[in-house]
Design a protein around this motif. Structure first.
Motif, mmCIF file in Angstrom:
data_model
loop_
_atom_site.group_PDB
_atom_site.id
_atom_site.type_symbol
_atom_site.label_atom_id
_atom_site.label_comp_id
_atom_site.label_asym_id
_atom_site.label_seq_id
_atom_site.Cartn_x
_atom_site.Cartn_y
_atom_site.Cartn_z
ATOM 1 N N GLU A 130 0.986 -1.041 -0.216
ATOM 2 C CA GLU A 130 -0.011 -0.141 0.154
ATOM 3 C C GLU A 130 0.468 1.087 0.375
ATOM 4 O OE1 GLU A 130 -0.623 -2.971 1.894
ATOM 5 O OE2 GLU A 130 -2.355 -3.194 0.945
ATOM 6 N N SER A 154 4.198 1.491 -0.646
ATOM 7 C CA SER A 154 4.521 1.932 -2.540
ATOM 8 C C SER A 154 3.337 2.407 -3.451
ATOM 9 C CB SER A 154 4.643 0.360 -3.602
ATOM 10 O OG SER A 154 5.981 0.142 -2.655
ATOM 11 N N GLN A 155 2.270 1.987 -3.355
ATOM 12 C CA GLN A 155 1.437 2.858 -4.147
ATOM 13 C C GLN A 155 1.095 4.580 -3.909
ATOM 14 O OE1 GLN A 155 0.408 -0.114 -6.391
ATOM 15 N NE2 GLN A 155 -0.998 0.448 -6.345
ATOM 16 N N LYS A 208 3.034 5.856 -2.746
ATOM 17 C CA LYS A 208 4.211 6.994 -3.519
ATOM 18 C C LYS A 208 3.926 7.335 -4.480
ATOM 19 C CE LYS A 208 9.334 5.287 -2.434
ATOM 20 N NZ LYS A 208 9.793 4.360 -2.320
ATOM 21 N N SER A 209 3.530 6.037 -5.651
ATOM 22 C CA SER A 209 3.581 5.645 -7.131
ATOM 23 C C SER A 209 2.244 6.844 -7.168
ATOM 24 C CB SER A 209 4.167 4.944 -7.525
ATOM 25 O OG SER A 209 2.285 4.773 -8.102
#
Lengths: 307, 387
Positions: B202, B204-205, B207-208
């Motif tokens: 989650e 990483s999501q 972050k992008s």
């Protein structure tokens, strides 16, 4: 979906997979060689996490924490093998389940007795608390990267130990045919104790590294144990190589499912429906995978060659 | 048939004219064991501090408090409620730490006409359509802090916020509470399994994503892990983290410096400037050696609410209608400021926006910065039949 996000999620999946591998390597070795179903394997994971977190917090030395977590789990494994496990190798699987499940309850309550019912929050050492830049593409938490590196190194060591040393040869020999190995003069009693302690130590290492990510609480090993069993069933019971591949596959599928299921569902479902169904399906993915693999290959992906 | 007549006769004998009682018995339950004992312990300690500061008397009556552990199990809580009513014959049931348990004991207590005061859970049903003259809350309605945060974010004019919470009833309620006041756009709305402690995927999501900020609701141990991992992933500087019920005085010691700079919603903080609060905080720190959390304040106020009402009826707590009316009307000085109940017998209070800063002792603490919602009740009071 960008390439960097995919790369980062793959690293996340690898990190989960590596932890699962460390946990399941011992489980599958013990099953393959002693034919023992060990439900108490999660207790060594918990022991590693508790001892590591506790010693690190009270001594302020990360190194001491690592030594305590790893060594403590190994030692507890050795003692438990001597006192209890070696007496039940000859029993059937139902006996194993009964005894080791009882041990799990005892270990969980011991942890509660010593450290109290409240959770222990392990810290990440300062030198691993930042981020690392990988190939100038993404910055990744240093601690999670360290888990991947340590796990891969341990996997490599384990491979060398099992494939290219005399001890490994004896372990493999006992795994393929115990009676013949002991007839040829292999000291099976010592070998079993060693293998068992090795498995406990690996679980302790997994627990030690998991401490700062998951909360350290009594019974923390039980949830991971279920995943570890999925890994060894998918990988083929008794096969360390199989466990390695299956752990990585399961780690990747779980993580990628959690992150990309929703956008995928969003392509052909309403947003609200995708929001609701995607997390539910994502958490089932690994069990669906296990069911499919067991249907087509009941012996798992990489079963040991001879038993 | 005979038995029923006998019971009626016994009931008639009991209905003697009201006179001042010689003591007050309270049945207290909260979760005192297991991983979530942190909240129940705060509630017990706040309650005991109040009784001690009142010299062991509530409204002048010697107080007896029966303390029980509900083990966070609905069946245990229900048995305790029945014990309070039938064998202990308590004058009031107090404490409570989880909304699902509150709902399990609500009917047995209220049906037996037992005064019930919640120090933590405030499920929407009890504030709205299922409200009862026997039920009081000294804490909040469950959406309150999220509503406070929503009002703050709206006032700040933020847009494109990423929402994340665990996938269970309270998680959805909190997000709904936020959206009641926050009208800006939502970058994504993510729910994670309640037992999930590793948030790498989650994070990483997030972050992008192109979100401008993140709002998170992760109570107790979940919050400790979420906030620590959030900081480790390096997200804190890029995506300001706003939260409710996630960072408080009970979780701050475990989160440590990773919480610095976070914006939270709250109805109280240790440094709130009033005389009652100073007395409460210094008394608590002296007795227990730690900084109290809001749950302890609610429990402290539960005793003060009882104290005020018992005084108002001159100790005649057997006169239920008068006692209930006195509880309903009670006004006193709480560590949160002037305490007052709404028509649904939930507090009307002010919600603040606070920031986690380094205190004088070097430890992180929540410092109140601005009012987010002033003298606010809750969204459900209008559906309660009591007016």
């Amino acid at each position: 979906m960008s390439a960097t996000l995919l790369l980062e999620q793959c690293l996340n999946g690898m990190q989960l997979g590596i932890m699962l591998f460390l946990m399941s390597a011992g489980l599958t070795l013990v099953f393959g060689i002693m034919n023992l179903v060990n439900l108490a394997h999660g207790s060594f994971y918990m022991a590693g996490a508790y001892l590591g977190a506790f010693v690190y917090a009270s001594s302020q030395s990360f190194l001491l924490g690592v030594v305590a977590g790893l060594g403590g789990a190994l030692l507890i494994g050795l003692i438990a093998e001597f006192l209890i496990f070696r007496r039940i190798y000859k029993g059937d699987h139902l006996d194993h389940v009964l005894v080791t499940f009882g041990l799990t309850l005892i270990f969980n309550d011991l942890a509660r007795l010593i450290w109290g019912p409240a959770a222990l929050f392990a810290r990440v050492p300062p030198f691993l608390s930042g981020q690392v830049n990988i190939f100038g593409l993404i910055s990744y938490p240093a601690y999670r990267l360290a888990i991947i590196v340590v796990g891969l190194a341990v996997a490599a060591l384990l491979y060398v130990l099992l494939r290219h040393t005399r001890l490994g040869m004896l372990i493999r020999a006992s795994a393929s045919n115990r009676t013949m190995a002991s007839a040829l003069g292999v000291n099976v009693v010592v070998l079993y104790a060693l293998v068992f302690a090795l498995g406990a130590g690996l679980a302790g290492l997994a627990g030690l590294m998991a401490g700062p990510i998951f909360t350290v609480i009594p019974g923390m090993g039980d949830n991971v144990l279920i995943l570890a069993f999925v890994v060894i069933v998918v990988g083929g019971l008794g096969s360390v190589e199989g466990a390695f591949c299956a752990a990585l596959v399961i780690g990747l599928i779980d993580t990628l499912g959690r992150s990309f299921m929703k956008p995928l569902f969003g392509l052909f479902l309403e947003r609200a429906a995708a929001d609701n169904s995607a997390p539910a399906i994502a958490s089932m993915l690994i069990y669906i995978l296990m069911a499919i693999i067991l249907f087509f290959r009941p012996q798992g992906l990489f079963p040991p060659k001879s038993r | 048939m005979d038995k029923r007549i006998l019971l009626l006769a016994a009931a008639g004998l009991l209905a003697v004219p009201a006179h001042a009682a010689d003591k007050i018995t309270l049945g207290f339950m909260s979760t005192l064991s297991g991983p979530n004992a942190i909240i129940g312990t705060e509630i017990r300690d706040g309650m005991q501090l109040a009784v001690e500061q009142l010299g062991g008397k509530i409204g002048g009556l010697p107080a007896r408090v029966i303390v029980e552990d509900d083990q966070q199990k609905a069946d245990v809580a229900r048995q305790l409620a029945e014990k309070f009513v039938q064998s202990d014959k308590v004058d009031a049931a107090i404490g409570f730490s989880f909304s699902n348990l509150m709902l399990a004991v609500y009917k047995p207590l209220v049906d037996a006409k037992t005064v019930t005061i919640s120090s933590n859970p405030g499920p929407s049903q009890l504030a709205g359509k299922d409200c009862s003259p026997y039920f009081f809350s000294t804490s909040w309605q469950g959406d309150n802090w999220a509503e406070g945060m929503g009002a703050y974010l709206q006032k700040k004019g933020l847009q494109n916020i990423y929402l994340i919470a665990p996938n269970y009833a309270a998680g959805k309620d909190v997000i709904a509470g936020l959206k009641r006041f926050y009208k800006g756009s939502v970058a994504a709305e993510v729910y994670t399994p309640l037992t999930q402690l590793d948030f790498s995927a989650e994070l990483s999501q997030i972050k992008s994503s192109n979100a401008s900020a993140v709002f998170a609701f992760y109570p107790g141990g979940l919050g400790v892990q979420f906030v620590k991992q959030y900081a480790q992933a390096g997200l804190k500087d890029k995506f300001p983290l706003y939260s409710a019920y996630t960072v408080d005085e009970s979780t701050l010691p475990a989160i440590g410096d990773d919480a610095l700079g976070l914006i939270v919603a709250t109805s109280w903080a240790p440094d709130l400037d009033n005389a009652t609060n100073k007395k409460f905080v210094s008394g608590f720190e002296k007795k227990y050696g730690r900084v109290p959390a809001p749950y302890a304040v609610h429990a402290y106020d539960t005793i003060m609410l009882l104290d005020t009402a018992v005084k108002a009826v001159n100790g005649k707590i057997e006169d239920k209608p008068a006692f209930l009316a006195a509880l309903r009307k009670a006004q006193f000085e709480s560590p949160r400021g002037a305490f007052k109940l709404n028509t649904n017998q939930f507090p009307i209070q002010t919600f603040y926006q606070g920031e986690v800063k380094k205190g004088a002792d070097g430890k992180p603490r929540i410092v109140i910065q601005d009012k987010a919602l002033e003298n606010y009740g809750d969204a459900y009071a209008q559906t309660c039949s009591m007016k």
